[in-house]
Design a protein around this motif. Structure first.
Motif, PDB file in Angstrom:
ATOM      1  N   UNK A  18      12.544  19.182  23.123  1.00 44.87           N
ATOM      2  CA  UNK A  18      11.169  18.799  22.829  1.00 44.87           C
ATOM      3  C   UNK A  18      10.478  18.353  24.113  1.00 44.87           C
ATOM      4  N   UNK A  19       9.329  18.940  24.394  1.00 43.08           N
ATOM      5  CA  UNK A  19       8.490  18.477  25.497  1.00 43.08           C
ATOM      6  C   UNK A  19       7.351  17.669  24.865  1.00 43.08           C
ATOM      7  N   UNK A  20       7.309  16.372  25.158  1.00 41.48           N
ATOM      8  CA  UNK A  20       6.333  15.519  24.488  1.00 41.48           C
ATOM      9  C   UNK A  20       6.941  14.884  23.252  1.00 41.48           C
ATOM     10  N   UNK A  21       6.273  15.040  22.117  1.00 41.28           N
ATOM     11  CA  UNK A  21       6.711  14.382  20.879  1.00 41.28           C
ATOM     12  C   UNK A  21       6.821  15.404  19.754  1.00 41.28           C
ATOM     13  N   UNK A  22       7.886  15.309  18.970  1.00 40.36           N
ATOM     14  CA  UNK A  22       8.018  16.102  17.751  1.00 40.36           C
ATOM     15  C   UNK A  22       7.378  15.338  16.602  1.00 40.36           C
ATOM     16  N   UNK A  23       6.645  16.049  15.747  1.00 42.45           N
ATOM     17  CA  UNK A  23       5.956  15.424  14.615  1.00 42.45           C
ATOM     18  C   UNK A  23       6.244  16.229  13.351  1.00 42.45           C
ATOM     19  N   UNK A  24       6.746  15.540  12.339  1.00 40.90           N
ATOM     20  CA  UNK A  24       6.963  16.155  11.031  1.00 40.90           C
ATOM     21  C   UNK A  24       5.678  16.040  10.214  1.00 40.90           C
ATOM     22  N   UNK A  25       5.267  17.144   9.612  1.00 41.09           N
ATOM     23  CA  UNK A  25       4.034  17.178   8.810  1.00 41.09           C
ATOM     24  C   UNK A  25       4.410  17.508   7.368  1.00 41.09           C
ATOM     25  N   UNK A  26       4.500  16.514   6.501  1.00 40.26           N
ATOM     26  CA  UNK A  26       4.898  16.795   5.116  1.00 40.26           C
ATOM     27  C   UNK A  26       3.950  17.734   4.394  1.00 40.26           C
TER      28      UNK A  26
ATOM     29  N   UNK B 128       0.853  -1.185   0.000  1.00 41.53           N
ATOM     30  CA  UNK B 128       0.000   0.000   0.000  1.00 41.53           C
ATOM     31  C   UNK B 128       0.890   1.236   0.000  1.00 41.53           C
ATOM     32  N   UNK B 129       0.576   2.194  -0.862  1.00 43.49           N
ATOM     33  CA  UNK B 129       1.270   3.472  -0.869  1.00 43.49           C
ATOM     34  C   UNK B 129       0.460   4.477  -0.054  1.00 43.49           C
ATOM     35  N   UNK B 130       1.124   5.122   0.897  1.00 44.66           N
ATOM     36  CA  UNK B 130       0.479   6.150   1.709  1.00 44.66           C
ATOM     37  C   UNK B 130       1.035   7.523   1.354  1.00 44.66           C
ATOM     38  N   UNK B 131       0.140   8.501   1.305  1.00 41.31           N
ATOM     39  CA  UNK B 131       0.574   9.895   1.345  1.00 41.31           C
ATOM     40  C   UNK B 131       0.678  10.250   2.814  1.00 41.31           C
ATOM     41  N   UNK B 132       1.873  10.521   3.275  1.00 40.28           N
ATOM     42  CA  UNK B 132       2.115  10.719   4.697  1.00 40.28           C
ATOM     43  C   UNK B 132       1.522  12.052   5.144  1.00 40.28           C
ATOM     44  N   UNK B 133       0.741  12.014   6.222  1.00 44.08           N
ATOM     45  CA  UNK B 133       0.154  13.233   6.776  1.00 44.08           C
ATOM     46  C   UNK B 133       0.839  13.671   8.067  1.00 44.08           C
ATOM     47  N   UNK B 134       1.531  12.752   8.742  1.00 40.68           N
ATOM     48  CA  UNK B 134       2.266  13.090   9.957  1.00 40.68           C
ATOM     49  C   UNK B 134       3.217  11.944  10.270  1.00 40.68           C
ATOM     50  N   UNK B 135       4.370  12.294  10.863  1.00 42.59           N
ATOM     51  CA  UNK B 135       5.357  11.272  11.216  1.00 42.59           C
ATOM     52  C   UNK B 135       6.084  11.703  12.486  1.00 42.59           C
ATOM     53  N   UNK B 136       5.966  10.902  13.550  1.00 39.42           N
ATOM     54  CA  UNK B 136       6.576  11.246  14.821  1.00 39.42           C
ATOM     55  C   UNK B 136       8.047  10.884  14.884  1.00 39.42           C
ATOM     56  N   UNK B 137       8.817  11.726  15.561  1.00 34.47           N
ATOM     57  CA  UNK B 137      10.222  11.444  15.835  1.00 34.47           C
ATOM     58  C   UNK B 137      10.337  10.633  17.118  1.00 34.47           C
TER      59      UNK B 137
END
Length: 340
Positions: A332-340, A28-37
């Motif tokens: 970072x407090x909590x989680x960093x998330x990259x949003x493409x 399955x190919x996903x268009x990434x909407x968010x990715x956590x570090x």
């Protein structure tokens, strides 16, 4: 497309241009909407070149949320446009552990996006099988992405000791960061235990209390004596170590009482050392790696009911290098998330 990759030993992640992938049969190919570090990325990048088990270069990111963009031939069970997160434990699917739904303990070796195959720090990613997708409906993808690890990992660790956490017990959480702050919330939702968080710096201690910790103490050897006083000499019933260093392992053992349980979750290249005369009698020490897909479904439902919420700081993919630097520096407090 843009991707954040680990490209060479001894270097930091880089934002690069790579070819958009295509799904093969069953994929399955996903268009990434968010990715956590995750600090596991730091663990991977600290590995020596000799014996390094993963491809190089490799796109990082094992906490993905995305939209189904394309189905490979033979793939079914989801539709283009579906919003999903990705269960990151990709086992063989046929061994005894996988057959039991415990792909995180696959006997032939588990792969994960960003930990063996190209991951989610990119505009698109390929998922090996629809069985590793978890629908999230209209849940915010930034809120949902880190459920896949930052929530799933502490959830399994807590479930492993859940029968112990009855009324009147005390649980110590060492490290109130990306995983630890979710662990505090889960403990408050699932148990009547008193939660004592240990971390460094007033900001982290305040953050722990914001997430439900009854008490928050500086993570140092003296904390063990304070916990013994709180418990009238007994010590904690459960200690969850989300750092996994030798120093925190030693502290965990010091905080625990007779017949207590220490669970080492963090990948800090250390751990708890015990012996009959160097630890409380009948103390059990275990490790806990990630979790089961079924448990991820349970966490999605909890998130939809606002029973858990992951604190996030977002970055565009073009600022991915800064995101990793901020995590590396402890900003970072909590989680960093990259949003493409």
């Amino acid at each position: 497309m843009k991707a954040i990759q680990y490209t060479a030993f001894g270097t930091r992640p880089k934002v690069v241009d790579v070819e958009r992938p295509s799904p093969g049969p069953g994929e399955v190919l996903l268009r990434v909407t968010a990715s956590g570090l995750c600090h596991s990325d730091e663990f991977v990048m600290a590995m020596p070149e000799e014996g390094y088990p993963y491809p190089m270069p490799m796109t990082l990111g094992h906490e993905p949320a995305g939209i189904v963009a394309e189905l490979g031939s033979g793939a079914s069970g989801v539709a283009v446009g579906d919003a999903v997160i990705v269960y990151g434990c990709w086992g063989c699917g046929v061994c005894a552990m996988c057959a039991d739904g415990t792909e995180n303990l696959c006997l032939t070796g588990m792969l994960s996006p960003g930990l063996g195959v190209d991951g989610a720090m990119a505009e698109f990613m390929v998922v090996d099988s629809v069985r590793h997708l978890v629908p999230i409906g209209d849940l915010d993808p930034v809120r949902a992405a880190s459920l896949t690890d930052a929530a799933l990992t502490p959830y399994q660790a807590i479930k492993s000791v859940l029968p112990r956490l009855v009324g009147g017990t005390t649980t110590v959480v060492i490290g109130a960061g990306g995983l630890g702050h979710v662990a505090i919330q889960l403990l408050r939702q699932l148990t009547p235990t008193r939660v004592v968080a240990l971390d460094l710096g007033q900001e982290k201690l305040d953050f722990a209390k914001e997430n439900g910790a009854h008490e928050a103490l500086t993570s140092e050897p003296a904390a063990a004596a304070t916990i013994k006083e709180m418990t009238r000499g007994r010590g904690a019933d459960v200690v969850l170590d989300f750092v996994g260093a030798d120093a925190t392992g030693e502290l965990a053992v010091s905080c625990g009482g007779v017949a207590s349980a220490v669970v080492v979750v963090g990948a800090g290249l250390g751990g708890a050392k015990i012996g009959l005369t160097s630890a409380p009698y009948n103390m059990s020490v275990s490790t806990s790696l990630w979790g089961r897909r079924k448990e991820l479904l349970e966490l999605v439902e909890m998130a939809k009911r606002d029973q858990i919420s992951i604190r996030t700081t977002t970055y565009p993919i073009t600022d991915g290098e800064k995101a990793y630097e901020d995590m590396h520096a402890g900003r970072i407090v909590g989680r960093a998330v990259v949003v493409p």
